[in-house]
Scaffold this active site. Structure first.
Site, PDB file in Angstrom:
ATOM      1  N   GLU A   1       0.892  -1.058  -0.062  1.00  0.00           N
ATOM      2  CA  GLU A   1      -0.193  -0.037   0.133  1.00  0.00           C
ATOM      3  C   GLU A   1       0.885   1.145   0.002  1.00  0.00           C
ATOM      4  O   GLU A   1       0.483   2.298  -0.314  1.00  0.00           O
ATOM      5  CB  GLU A   1      -0.894  -0.176   1.055  1.00  0.00           C
ATOM      6  CG  GLU A   1      -2.039  -1.197   1.184  1.00  0.00           C
ATOM      7  CD  GLU A   1      -3.008  -0.698   0.154  1.00  0.00           C
ATOM      8  OE1 GLU A   1      -3.080   0.458  -0.535  1.00  0.00           O
ATOM      9  OE2 GLU A   1      -4.136  -1.516  -0.226  1.00  0.00           O
TER      10      GLU A   1
ATOM     11  N   GLU B   1       7.233 -21.690   8.560  1.00  0.00           N
ATOM     12  CA  GLU B   1       7.250 -20.892   9.745  1.00  0.00           C
ATOM     13  C   GLU B   1       8.178 -21.374  10.656  1.00  0.00           C
ATOM     14  O   GLU B   1       8.801 -20.708  11.502  1.00  0.00           O
ATOM     15  CB  GLU B   1       5.981 -20.337  10.254  1.00  0.00           C
ATOM     16  CG  GLU B   1       5.265 -21.607  11.187  1.00  0.00           C
ATOM     17  CD  GLU B   1       3.812 -21.083  11.676  1.00  0.00           C
ATOM     18  OE1 GLU B   1       3.902 -21.046  12.978  1.00  0.00           O
ATOM     19  OE2 GLU B   1       3.064 -20.484  11.057  1.00  0.00           O
TER      20      GLU B   1
END
Length: 298
Positions: free
Chosen positions: A83, A114
């Site tokens: 963004e 992860e």
């Protein structure tokens, strides 16, 4: 990995009958629990401010803001990173989001990614992480191996480090220069940290990037004068920004924006300083991109 001591994994005593609640009651309870997210962020504002200063300093050195996380946390970092270019006219390389398992993990689970601390170091080496950068590790549990390994690698190359966790006394806090601990408490749905924990992390990401860009001259007043007008909605917004910032009418704002090559910040300086596009660009360059200084309002 023992997760039994983590509040983000604990059952919420207020929601033990979640599966038997009427929808209206369930939603009211979720809404009440969600209020803990901004409260948790409010309690950590001093640490958030420290992190912002690290990011501002890194950007002034020419460094990057790098978000690092797994699962929901990684996606939130990526969301904030993507963004920034349209909102602040930054290059895509200035704010980077890395997620365990790579881009495929944005839309699907990549099993085991992860749990690999080495993978994060490889990802950071892949973007050439260096001492001018700052890495923000996002992990709701506060002990995700991918994030721990990434922060350790970042520190080994001299980069500044920030940890964002949703448990107090988180393991990750000892792996970073600044530790932001958000005490969001047990989730409505036990262990589903996409809920309050995710909301709190998103709020922190909002603050880190927005405050850093404000300090970097990307904002005039409360207007995003560096917005990229890449579609009809954003063209309209850019025109309104120019009109508001310069105190002029819509037609003048539109014409000046066009003369400014579609750059709202340049158009604002042209109008406020009564100068040409070339002169406005020179003024902004001398002022480090800050409109107030460029037009002599500081």
């Amino acid at each position: 990995m023992d997760l039994t001591s983590l509040t983000t994994e604990a059952p919420n005593p207020a929601t033990t009958n979640l599966d038997r609640m009427p929808v209206a009651d369930l939603l009211a309870l979720m809404n009440a629990e969600d209020r803990r997210a901004p409260e948790a962020v409010a309690a950590a504002l001093p640490q958030v401010a420290e992190a912002v200063e690290l990011i501002v300093a890194a950007r002034r050195r020419g460094g990057r803001l790098v978000y690092l996380g797994a699962g929901t946390s990684g996606r939130l970092g990526l969301l904030d990173a993507v963004e920034c270019p349209p909102t602040f006219d930054t290059d895509p390389t200035e704010v980077v989001g890395l997620i365990a398992g790579g881009r495929r993990a944005v839309t699907e689970a990549v099993e085991g990614a992860e749990d690999d601390p080495v993978l994060a170091a490889e990802d950071l080496r892949g973007i050439g992480l260096g001492p001018d950068d700052v890495v923000v590790g996002l992990t709701a549990s506060g002990r995700t191996p991918y994030v721990l390994g990434g922060l350790d690698h970042a520190r080994s190359v001299g980069a500044a480090t920030v940890a964002v966790a949703c448990n107090v006394g988180a393991v990750v806090s000892t792996h970073a220069d600044v530790a932001i601990e958000l005490d969001t408490g047990p989730e409505v749905l036990t262990g589903s940290t996409r809920l309050k924990a995710g909301t709190a992390q998103k709020l922190v990401c909002n603050m880190l990037s927005t405050a850093a860009m404000v300090r970097d001259g990307k904002v005039f007043g409360n207007l995003m004068v560096d917005v990229r007008p890449t579609n009809a909605k954003l063209v309209d917004r850019a025109r309104r920004i120019v009109a508001t910032a310069a105190g002029t009418d819509a037609a003048t704002a539109a014409a000046t924006l066009e003369a400014a090559g579609g750059q709202p910040k340049v158009a604002v300086v042209m109008l406020l300083a009564c100068c040409s596009r070339v002169a406005a660009l020179d003024r902004l360059a001398e002022a480090g991109g800050r409109v107030r200084e460029a037009v002599g309002m500081s």
